[in-house]
Design an enzyme around this catalytic site. Structure first.
Site, short mmCIF file in Angstrom:
data_model
loop_
_atom_site.label_atom_id
_atom_site.label_comp_id
_atom_site.label_asym_id
_atom_site.label_seq_id
_atom_site.Cartn_x
_atom_site.Cartn_y
_atom_site.Cartn_z
N LEU A 136 0.86 -1.18 0.00
CA LEU A 136 0.00 0.00 0.00
C LEU A 136 0.89 1.23 0.00
O LEU A 136 1.85 1.31 0.78
CB LEU A 136 -0.90 0.02 1.24
CG LEU A 136 -2.19 -0.81 1.19
CD1 LEU A 136 -2.86 -0.83 2.56
CD2 LEU A 136 -3.16 -0.28 0.14
N ASP A 137 0.58 2.20 -0.86
CA ASP A 137 1.34 3.44 -0.88
C ASP A 137 1.26 4.14 0.47
O ASP A 137 0.29 3.95 1.21
CB ASP A 137 0.80 4.37 -1.97
CG ASP A 137 1.02 3.82 -3.37
OD1 ASP A 137 2.06 3.17 -3.58
OD2 ASP A 137 0.17 4.05 -4.24
#
Length: 273
Positions: free
Chosen positions: A37-38
């Site tokens: 996940l960014d």
């Protein structure tokens, strides 16, 4: 300790940083996650400890469900809320037009991954090249949008729920949506709600066998042959067709591959938690 569970990554930190927190919390040394996940994104992050990290490639993680808020009129080279370069006062759109565009973006879509992504370019992560100002191009790819729904439109923010194929980039979806609207856009928030049957349940440890995307097989021979890693004979298996199979016992699991009447161990003697 072998375990697998879903953690709820908060926005504002990298997946690696969050994993470090979990390792300290549970006192484990070997850990990993599936599906980065960014930093600006939050939500479902599949985490495994010990030997269960070896099962990541066999997990059933599709479809992925996200809730994304698109900021109409905002510009960011990374297509998120961390590098806003310009904010334009754009005209409010009617919901019918937004629904029409949403409907157009169902099915398989060709897109170019964001330059600020974990894609590899000649062995280097794309985001590292982008941050250093280097010029490079990424090849077009295909993602599939299974379902979508507009949850809220409070101009200039448009929130959608998207069910997508594995490997999809929601930032690229937002970019395409913006092109159809005729506005610069970026994501102001992104939350991963679920991956296949994986969803956040207060970090409850899960039975990994319920989440594997491989068929179970039965071995009729001596279990000690498996414990000792000995050569196995195809006639001792219930299913003898080519493929990858799970051998599930009370205290351990193994993954084998049947190919050309030969049995190979892919994973062997992984202890259950």
């Amino acid at each position: 300790m072998n375990a697998i569970f879903v953690a709820n990554k908060p926005a504002g930190m990298s997946s690696n940083h969050f994993l470090g927190r979990l390792k300290r919390k549970y006192g484990v040394k070997k850990a990993g996650f599936s599906g980065t996940l960014d930093p600006f994104a939050s939500g479902c992050l599949i985490v495994a400890f010990g030997s269960y990290t070896k099962f990541f490639r066999f997990l059933d993680k599709s479809p992925k469900v996200y809730e994304a808020t698109i900021w109409l009129g905002a510009s960011s080279p990374s297509m998120d809320n961390e590098n806003i370069t310009e904010i334009s006062n754009v005209k409010e759109l009617n919901l019918e037009k937004l629904e029409a565009i949403r409907g157009e973006l169902i099915g398989k879509i060709s897109y170019i991954p964001p330059k600020f992504s974990a894609k590899h370019v000649n062995g280097t992560r794309a985001y590292k090249l982008a941050r250093s100002g280097e010029e490079f191009e990424l090849k077009p790819e295909i993602m599939e949008i299974y379902e979508s729904e507009i949850l809220n439109y409070s101009h200039p923010f448009l929130t959608l729920r998207l069910s997508v194929s594995e490997g999809s980039y929601i930032r690229s979806y937002a970019e395409i949506f913006g092109q159809k609207v005729g506005y610069n856009v970026t994501l102001s928030s992104l939350k991963r709600v679920s991956e296949g049957k994986f969803r956040y349940e207060n970090e409850k440890f899960l039975n990994i066998c319920n989440f594997l995307n491989i068929e179970q097989n039965t071995y009729f021979g001596d279990i000690n042959n498996i414990l000792d890693g000995k050569e196995l004979k195809i006639n001792d298996f219930e299913t003898q067709t080519q493929g990858i199979y799970l051998l599930n016992y009370d205290k351990f699991m193994s993954v084998i591959q049947i190919m050309d009447d030969t049995i190979n161990y892919t994973l062997n003697k992984v202890e259950k938690c």
